[in-house]
Each structure stands twice: as structure tokens, then as C-alpha cells.
Scaffold this motif. Sequence first.
Motif, mmCIF file in Angstrom:
data_model
loop_
_atom_site.group_PDB
_atom_site.id
_atom_site.type_symbol
_atom_site.label_atom_id
_atom_site.label_comp_id
_atom_site.label_asym_id
_atom_site.label_seq_id
_atom_site.Cartn_x
_atom_site.Cartn_y
_atom_site.Cartn_z
ATOM 1 N N ILE A 51 47.127 21.429 39.498
ATOM 2 C CA ILE A 51 47.233 22.893 39.487
ATOM 3 C C ILE A 51 48.311 23.286 40.485
ATOM 4 N N VAL A 52 49.301 24.045 40.031
ATOM 5 C CA VAL A 52 50.380 24.487 40.915
ATOM 6 C C VAL A 52 50.203 25.967 41.226
ATOM 7 N N GLU A 53 50.731 26.390 42.359
ATOM 8 C CA GLU A 53 50.739 27.802 42.721
ATOM 9 C C GLU A 53 52.174 28.295 42.626
ATOM 10 N N ASP A 54 52.402 29.260 41.748
ATOM 11 C CA ASP A 54 53.744 29.784 41.501
ATOM 12 C C ASP A 54 53.620 31.274 41.221
ATOM 13 N N GLU A 55 53.931 32.102 42.235
ATOM 14 C CA GLU A 55 53.778 33.547 42.101
ATOM 15 C C GLU A 55 54.737 34.134 41.068
ATOM 16 N N ALA A 56 55.804 33.421 40.742
ATOM 17 C CA ALA A 56 56.720 33.901 39.709
ATOM 18 C C ALA A 56 56.088 33.804 38.326
ATOM 19 N N LEU A 57 55.160 32.870 38.156
ATOM 20 C CA LEU A 57 54.486 32.697 36.877
ATOM 21 C C LEU A 57 53.167 33.456 36.806
ATOM 22 N N LEU A 58 52.457 33.526 37.926
ATOM 23 C CA LEU A 58 51.151 34.181 37.939
ATOM 24 C C LEU A 58 50.876 34.748 39.317
ATOM 25 N N SER A 59 50.421 35.992 39.350
ATOM 26 C CA SER A 59 50.069 36.605 40.630
ATOM 27 C C SER A 59 48.709 37.291 40.513
ATOM 28 N N LEU A 60 48.011 37.304 41.620
ATOM 29 C CA LEU A 60 46.708 37.955 41.707
ATOM 30 C C LEU A 60 46.783 39.023 42.787
ATOM 31 N N GLN A 61 46.406 40.234 42.437
ATOM 32 C CA GLN A 61 46.373 41.331 43.400
ATOM 33 C C GLN A 61 44.922 41.661 43.722
ATOM 34 N N ALA A 62 44.624 41.711 45.007
ATOM 35 C CA ALA A 62 43.276 42.034 45.476
ATOM 36 C C ALA A 62 43.390 42.545 46.901
ATOM 37 N N PRO A 63 42.497 43.435 47.335
ATOM 38 C CA PRO A 63 42.571 43.936 48.709
ATOM 39 C C PRO A 63 42.210 42.848 49.713
ATOM 40 N N ALA A 64 42.880 42.853 50.859
ATOM 41 C CA ALA A 64 42.537 41.891 51.906
ATOM 42 C C ALA A 64 41.138 42.165 52.458
ATOM 43 N N ARG A 65 40.773 43.433 52.535
ATOM 44 C CA ARG A 65 39.422 43.837 52.953
ATOM 45 C C ARG A 65 38.937 44.895 51.975
ATOM 46 N N ALA A 66 37.822 44.648 51.337
ATOM 47 C CA ALA A 66 37.327 45.553 50.305
ATOM 48 C C ALA A 66 36.623 46.760 50.923
ATOM 49 N N GLU A 67 36.846 47.929 50.354
ATOM 50 C CA GLU A 67 36.130 49.122 50.785
ATOM 51 C C GLU A 67 34.673 49.061 50.347
ATOM 52 N N ASP A 68 34.439 48.508 49.150
ATOM 53 C CA ASP A 68 33.088 48.383 48.613
ATOM 54 C C ASP A 68 32.978 46.996 47.985
ATOM 55 N N ALA A 69 32.131 46.134 48.548
ATOM 56 C CA ALA A 69 32.028 44.748 48.072
ATOM 57 C C ALA A 69 31.482 44.656 46.661
ATOM 58 N N ALA A 70 30.836 45.723 46.177
ATOM 59 C CA ALA A 70 30.282 45.712 44.826
ATOM 60 C C ALA A 70 31.290 46.175 43.782
ATOM 61 N N VAL A 71 32.401 46.751 44.230
ATOM 62 C CA VAL A 71 33.416 47.264 43.307
ATOM 63 C C VAL A 71 34.789 46.942 43.891
ATOM 64 N N VAL A 72 35.227 45.718 43.693
ATOM 65 C CA VAL A 72 36.504 45.270 44.255
ATOM 66 C C VAL A 72 37.532 45.188 43.125
ATOM 67 N N PRO A 73 38.584 46.010 43.182
ATOM 68 C CA PRO A 73 39.580 45.980 42.102
ATOM 69 C C PRO A 73 40.482 44.753 42.224
ATOM 70 N N GLY A 79 54.094 36.437 34.871
ATOM 71 C CA GLY A 79 55.491 36.777 35.101
ATOM 72 C C GLY A 79 56.318 36.843 33.836
ATOM 73 N N PHE A 80 55.664 36.864 32.677
ATOM 74 C CA PHE A 80 56.391 36.878 31.413
ATOM 75 C C PHE A 80 55.483 37.460 30.335
ATOM 76 N N ALA A 81 56.101 38.011 29.292
ATOM 77 C CA ALA A 81 55.332 38.489 28.148
ATOM 78 C C ALA A 81 54.906 37.301 27.306
ATOM 79 N N GLN A 82 53.793 37.457 26.606
ATOM 80 C CA GLN A 82 53.301 36.380 25.765
ATOM 81 C C GLN A 82 54.356 35.996 24.711
ATOM 82 N N GLY A 83 54.671 34.708 24.656
ATOM 83 C CA GLY A 83 55.612 34.214 23.660
ATOM 84 C C GLY A 83 57.044 34.141 24.126
ATOM 85 N N GLN A 84 57.339 34.632 25.329
ATOM 86 C CA GLN A 84 58.704 34.573 25.855
ATOM 87 C C GLN A 84 58.902 33.267 26.620
ATOM 88 N N GLY A 85 59.076 32.194 25.864
ATOM 89 C CA GLY A 85 59.299 30.885 26.480
ATOM 90 C C GLY A 85 58.034 30.180 26.886
#
Length: 274
Positions: A51-73, A79-85
Motif C-alpha cells: 500500500i503506497v501513500e500518494d496525495e496526488a492520487l488520493l487524499s483524505l480530508q478530516a478535522p485534526a480535532r473534531a467539534e463533535d465526535a459523533a458527527v465528524v465530516p 486526483g483524477f476522474a474515473q477513466g482518465q488513465g
Amino acid sequence: MNLSSLHRRHVLGLLLAAPAAARAQLRSAEELENNPRWLQQREALFARRPIVEDEALLSLQAPARAEDAAVVPIAVRAGFAQGQGARVRRLVLVIDNNPSPLAAMVELGPASGRADLETRVRIDEYGFVRAIAELDDGRLVMSKRFVKASGGCSAPPGKDAEAARATLGRMRLAVQEDAPPGQPLRAQLMVSHPNDSGLVMDQATRLYTKAQYVRNIELAYAGQRLLAAQVDFSLSENPHLRFWLRAEPRGGELLARVDDTEGRHFEQRLQLVA
């Protein structure tokens, strides 16, 4: 021994201790990264595949500290549209320290426009949230974020039980109306469901509420599969999913099917016009 000698000995002690402290911090970071719960999930899901980590291919956004642990966005973005290579065939969401770490496993179909997903989750302890994408060529790509949150899986519901029963199963589908021609359309599904984890104590009876939660979500557009997701109570109360679909010039029907652990089945349809 004079004060100057004491000072020199103190400074020397700090210098000698610094590498040990750095090593301890490194060990702590490695223990967080390679904790047993994650390693167990990794082995069960992917065996020994790299498993490789490559932010150009995949990124995850999440708060460093959640305001509400039951509702964490959180948001997963490819990094590409489906089917583009390349094409993402599966997205997996793991929350290391939750009672049920495997929060979602999403199979993406031909109607998917982008391998981007947004949702809200519960987080029970400080730890990593991980998104892993399996590409159609077999590669595995991961993005992770450390989130400070606790108690999300045992937090009391936002609605009282009677209100939750009255709206249980109601769904809403919505689709972006101002997308550029030929571009993927952003859409979202909202399901009214308590998504009870079974870990919440009723303060009146001192008994734990029964676990009942959305288990399967299927979406299709214009007769083609968009996604099929197996999910768990790690998704927040009233599960919400934002996704992208491939636009069809003649429009078509967007169909959502949802099943929960009690055997209940819910459906919602939305007709899209060109």
C-alpha cells in the motif's frame, strides 16, 4: 560543587537525554501508525499487498480535532476522474480505534463519475482515519489523517426515540443542477435512520439501546450501477453520502436502495432530465 558546575551538568544531561526522547517520540509515532487494530484490518482486507501513500492520487480530508465526535465530516478525493488513465474500483474507510474499525467498503460501478465521497462518521478514540483506494490495475493507495475525537460511538442520539421512529427510512436524493456540460454531476443521499451502535446507555432504564443501523447502500443511474456500499454504525446518525455520477445526455433515473440490520428495505427514485 558551585552553581556553574551544576548548570554544566544539567545542560550535559539534557543533551544526552535528547536522542532518547527523540527515539521515544519516533517509537510512539510508529506505534500509532502500526497499531494492532490497523494491522489486523490490513491483513484481513489486503493480505500482504503493498500500500503506497500518494496525495496526488488520493487524499483524505478530516478535522485534526473534531467539534463533535459523533458527527465528524470527512471527504475522500481522487486526483483524477474515473477513466482518465486509471479507475478506482473500490474505496475502503477504516477508523483504527472504533469498536468496528471497518466503517465502509464501497464498490464503484460504471455510472460513477469520480471516486470522491463525503460522509460523516463517529470516532470513539484518538487515532487514524484511513481511506484506501484499490485501482483497476491492482494498486492500493492510502491517505490517512490523525483525528482527535473520543466517545462518538457511545454518544446519545440527536433525536428522541419516538421522533426517530416517525421518520425512519425517509430518504432524500439531490443532484447538482449547474454542472458544466459533459462533466460529472455531484449528488447526495440522506437517510433518516438512528444508526444505533448498541453502545448508548438509556439514562432512564440504564440499559443499552439495541444496535440497528444501515448496512447496505446501492445506487444506480440510468440502469447502470453507480456504487454498492457495505457500511457500519461508524457512520453517523442519519447517514449522509455525497458522490459523483457520470452525466448521461438523455438523463435517466437515479435509484437508491438501502437495507438496515433489522431487515428493513427503503427505496428512493429521482428522475434526471437532460
